[in-house]
Design an enzyme around this catalytic site. Structure first.
Site, short mmCIF file in Angstrom:
data_model
loop_
_atom_site.label_atom_id
_atom_site.label_comp_id
_atom_site.label_asym_id
_atom_site.label_seq_id
_atom_site.Cartn_x
_atom_site.Cartn_y
_atom_site.Cartn_z
N SER A 146 0.81 -1.15 -0.11
CA SER A 146 0.02 0.05 0.11
C SER A 146 0.78 1.30 0.11
CB SER A 146 -0.93 0.04 1.21
OG SER A 146 -1.72 1.04 1.23
N ASP A 298 -2.70 6.22 -3.73
CA ASP A 298 -1.36 5.53 -3.15
C ASP A 298 -0.88 4.59 -4.11
OD1 ASP A 298 -3.39 3.55 -2.67
OD2 ASP A 298 -2.94 3.12 -0.72
N ASP A 300 -1.08 1.33 -4.47
CA ASP A 300 -2.11 0.08 -4.87
C ASP A 300 -3.50 0.58 -5.18
OD1 ASP A 300 -2.71 0.58 -2.19
OD2 ASP A 300 -3.28 -1.69 -2.14
N ASP A 302 -6.11 2.06 -3.44
CA ASP A 302 -7.22 1.91 -2.67
C ASP A 302 -7.51 3.11 -1.74
OD1 ASP A 302 -5.16 1.64 -0.87
OD2 ASP A 302 -5.88 -0.48 -0.15
#
Length: 572
Positions: A146, A298, A300, A302
Site C-alpha cells: 500500500s 496511493d 495500490d 485503494d
C-alpha cells in the site's frame, strides 16, 4: 541465543536458496541488531493482511514467508472445499520484487493443484477484489504494501466474497500456516495451471466502476470539469485515466513525473495521500492548469486524496473524514433523487471515524452501521446483512467503497464519484467546499485530527505496547477541561460510563483500541496500527455552526482546541 538458533535453521540448503543462505549468514556474522529484528518473531496478519520489510527472516517479507502463507491457504482450500477445482487470482503493485513474489506465490498454488489467474502487469488492489467474484475464485492475493515506505512489501488475502479475510477463516488459516515448516512448502509450480489474464477483466471492472460511480451528470457538465491527477508512481495509472476518459472527462491533466510506476517513489518522501506533501506536485499542476479538482491515489490505488477550491479560490486538501462525508452525502442525495431509498439500505464507517457520518446518514432515514478499523470489517457487514443494500462507506484513512461490486476500499470508483459530485456542483455555481460548509451548518461542525507516532523495531513495538497499557492503567479523567464521561475499551470489549459507573458490552470482535468521550462530545481514540510501526491518536471535536459566515472563526477556534489536546496528551 533463541533468535540465533532460529536463524541457523535458514542455513539449510535443502530448504533455502543460496542467496537467502548468504544473506542470513551475513546477518549472523556481522549484523546482530538486524538479525534480531529479522528473526525475533513471525510476521503477523494485521488489519490489511501481512506487511513488512523485505529481506531474509521469519519477520520479513520474502519468498519463503509468502510461500508458507500460500501453502497454508492451499491446504485450507482443500479442506473446506473438497472435490472442487480451486481457483485463485493474483495481482501485484509497483514495488520492488512484487512481480517476482507474485510468481513465487503462483508456483506454490499451482503446485498444489490450484488454478491460478495472474494479471500480466501491475494492477490496482480494488481490481483484484472485484476479480475474485467476477472470476468465481475461492480467494485472491495481491502483493502490495500500500502506502508504506519503499523497503516494505505485503500480502493481502481476499476470500470468496471479494472481501479480505475475517473470522473465522483468518484464524483457521493462520493456525494452519503456523503449523507448517518451511520444508513443507511446495515451490514446484505447474505452468499448465497458471493463466495470464487479458484486457477483458480490466474492461469489466471499468464498466462496473462507471455503473456504480456515475450519477446523473450531463455530458456538458463532465466536459467542463478541469481535473489534475497523480498516481504517485503506482498502479492507478493503468485504470483511472481509462475510467475518466470513458465517462467523458476530457480535461484530465496527469503529473507526468509521477506517472511511471517506480517502487522507489523518487518524487515523494511518503507515497501516502494522508500526507499533504505527497500531493504537492499535483497541487502545483492543478494551480498551473486552473483545475477545479486535484486527485491522487496511493501506490495500490485503494486510498485517495483530493483537493478542492476553498472560499478564497485556492486549492485546499480535504482530510479523510471530510472526503468520506462529502462522498456519502452525494451518494445519499443521488439515491434519494433516483427513489432508491426504500428503508432497506445502510451506510458504514468505523469506530475511529467522524461522528458526522452517523448524523448525516440518519438524516436520510438510512441505517448507519459501525465497524472496527479496516475495510475487511465493512465488507463483513455487507456479508452479514444480505437483506440490506449497501450504499457506500469509508474510514478516516482516505478510503472509500462505492456500492457492493468491490469489497475493499476503491480509489478508482471513488475518484469517479468525486468528479461526478464536483461537476454537478460546479454547474450549479457551487463547489464541494461550499457544500461541505452547508452540511456543517445543517448537521453540526465536526473537526478531526490524526497524530501518528512512528515507533520502529523491537523497542518501538514495546513502546507502543506500554503506551496502551499506561492509558488503560491510568485512564484520562478530563481533557482540555472537559470531563470524560464514557470510556470504550475494545480489548476487554467493555464500555464504562464514568458518571453512573454503569458498564456494558461492546458487541464487536476484540481489538486493541481505547476511546474516550467527554461531556462536550470530544472524542479521542488510541490505536496501534495493524500494518505499520505506529500508534495512532484520533481526535474529534464538534460544535454548532449557525451560519456559513462563522465557518472560519469556528475552524480557528477548534484548531486551537486540537493543539491544546495534542499538547496535553504529549503526542506532538
Amino acid at each position: 541465543m533463541k533468535t540465533l538458533d532460529k536463524a541457523k535453521t535458514w542455513l539449510d540448503s535443502a530448504v533455502f536458496d543460496q542467496k537467502t543462505i548468504e544473506e542470513v549468514q551475513e546477518l549472523i556474522n556481522n549484523k546482530p541488531q538486524q538479525l534480531e529484528e529479522a528473526f525475533y518473531k513471525n510476521l503477523e496478519f494485521g488489519t490489511g493482511g501481512m506487511r513488512g520489510v523485505m529481506g531474509a527472516g521469519t519477520n520479513r517479507i520474502n519468498k519463503y514467508t509468502l510461500g508458507k502463507n500460500s501453502q497454508g491457504i492451499a491446504d485450507y482450500l482443500k479442506e473446506v472445499y473438497p472435490n472442487e477445482q480451486h481457483k485463485v487470482v493474483i495481482a501485484y503493485d509497483c514495488r520492488h520484487n512484487s512481480q517476482e513474489f507474485a510468481y513465487e506465490v503462483a508456483k506454490v498454488f499451482s503446485a498444489n493443484g490450484v488454478q491460478v489467474y495472474i494479471f500480466p502487469e501491475l494492477r490496482p488492489t480494488p481490481l483484484l477484489s472485484y476479480s475474485v467474484k467476477h472470476l468465481g475464485c475461492h480467494c485472491g492475493i495481491v502483493l502490495t504494501a500500500s502506502h508504506n515506505p519503499p523497503e516494505y512489501n505485503g500480502y493481502k488475502v481476499y476470500w470468496t466474497d471479494g472481501g479480505q479475510l475475517v473470522p473465522p477463516q483468518d484464524k483457521d488459516i493462520i493456525n494452519r500456516i503456523d503449523n507448517l515448516e518451511f520444508k513443507d512448502v511446495n515451490f514446484n509450480g505447474n505452468n499448465d495451471l497458471i493463466k495470464k489474464l487479458g484486457e477483458t477483466e480490466d474492461e469489466a471492472f471499468i464498466n462496473d466502476s462507471i455503473k456504480n460511480g456515475g450519477f446523473n451528470t450531463t455530458e456538458e457538465e463532465r466536459k467542463k470539469l478541469n481535473i489534475s491527477y497523480t498516481s504517485l508512481h503506482g498502479t492507478s495509472i493503468t485504470i483511472i485515466p481509462k475510467v475518466l476518459k470513458k465517462r467523458g472527462y476530457e480535461q484530465l491533466h496527469i503529473v507526468d513525473q509521477q506517472a511511471e510506476p517506480n517502487g522507489d517513489f523518487p518524487t515523494v518522501e511518503s507515497p501516502n495521500p494522508e500526507e499533504p506533501a505527497a500531493l504537492k506536485m499535483a497541487l502545483e499542476l492543478g494551480e498551473e492548469k486552473g483545475s477545479d479538482l486535484v486527485v491522487g491515489t496511493d501506490p495500490d490505488s485503494d486510498r485517495l486524496g483530493i483537493a478542492v477550491r476553498n472560499l478564497e479560490g485556492k486549492l485546499q486538501l480535504l482530510n479523510g473524514n471530510q472526503t468520506m462525508v462529502m462522498m456519502t452525502w452525494f451518494l445519499l442525495e443521488e439515491w434519494k433523487k433516483d427513489e432508491r431509498i426504500k428503508g432497506q439500505e445502510f451506510v458504514a464507517s468505523t469506530i475511529v471515524s467522524t461522528p458526522l457520518m452517523q448524523v448525516l446518514t440518519e438524516s436520510y432515514q438510512v441505517e448507519y452501521k459501525e465497524s472496527l478499523t479496516g475495510f475487511k470489517w465493512i465488507a463483513k457487514l455487507i456479508k452479514d446483512n444480505p437483506e440490506l443494500d449497501f450504499i457506500g462507506g469509508g474510514e478516516e484513512s482516505f478510503g472509500y467503497m462505492v456500492g457492493d461490486f468491490v469489497r475493499d476500499k476503491d480509489a478508482v470508483t471513488s475518484i469517479l464519484l468525486v468528479c461526478e459530485m464536483a461537476a454537478q456542483l460546479k454547474a450549479k455555481g457551487s463547489s464541494i467546499y461550499e457544500k461541505m460548509i452547508e452540511l456543517y451548518v445543517e448537521h453540526g461542525y465536526f473537526k478531526e485530527h490524526l497524530v501518528a507516532l512512528v515507533k520502529k523495531g523491537i523497542e518501538g513495538a514495546e513502546e507502543i505496547k506500554q503506551k496502551m497499557i499506561d492509558l488503560r492503567d491510568n485512564p484520562l479523567k478530563e481533557i482540555d477541561g472537559e470531563k470524560i464521561v464514557l470510556v470504550e475499551d475494545y480489548l476487554s470489549r467493555k464500555a464504562k460510563n464514568t458518571q453512573t459507573k454503569e458498564t456494558y458490552d461492546i458487541n464487536v470482535p476484540q481489538s486493541n483500541v481505547l476511546i474516550y468521550y467527554t461531556e462536550n462530545g470530544t472524542k479521542i481514540a488510541a490505536r496501534p496500527s495493524g500494518t505499520e510501526p505506529k500508534i495512532k491518536f484520533y481526535i474529534s471535536v464538534n460544535a454548532e455552526l449557525k451560519s456559513t459566515k462563522k465557518y472560519k472563526e469556528i475552524t480557528e477556534m477548534h484548531d486551537a482546541k486540537i493543539k491544546r489536546i495534542v499538547k496535553e496528551l504529549s503526542i506532538a
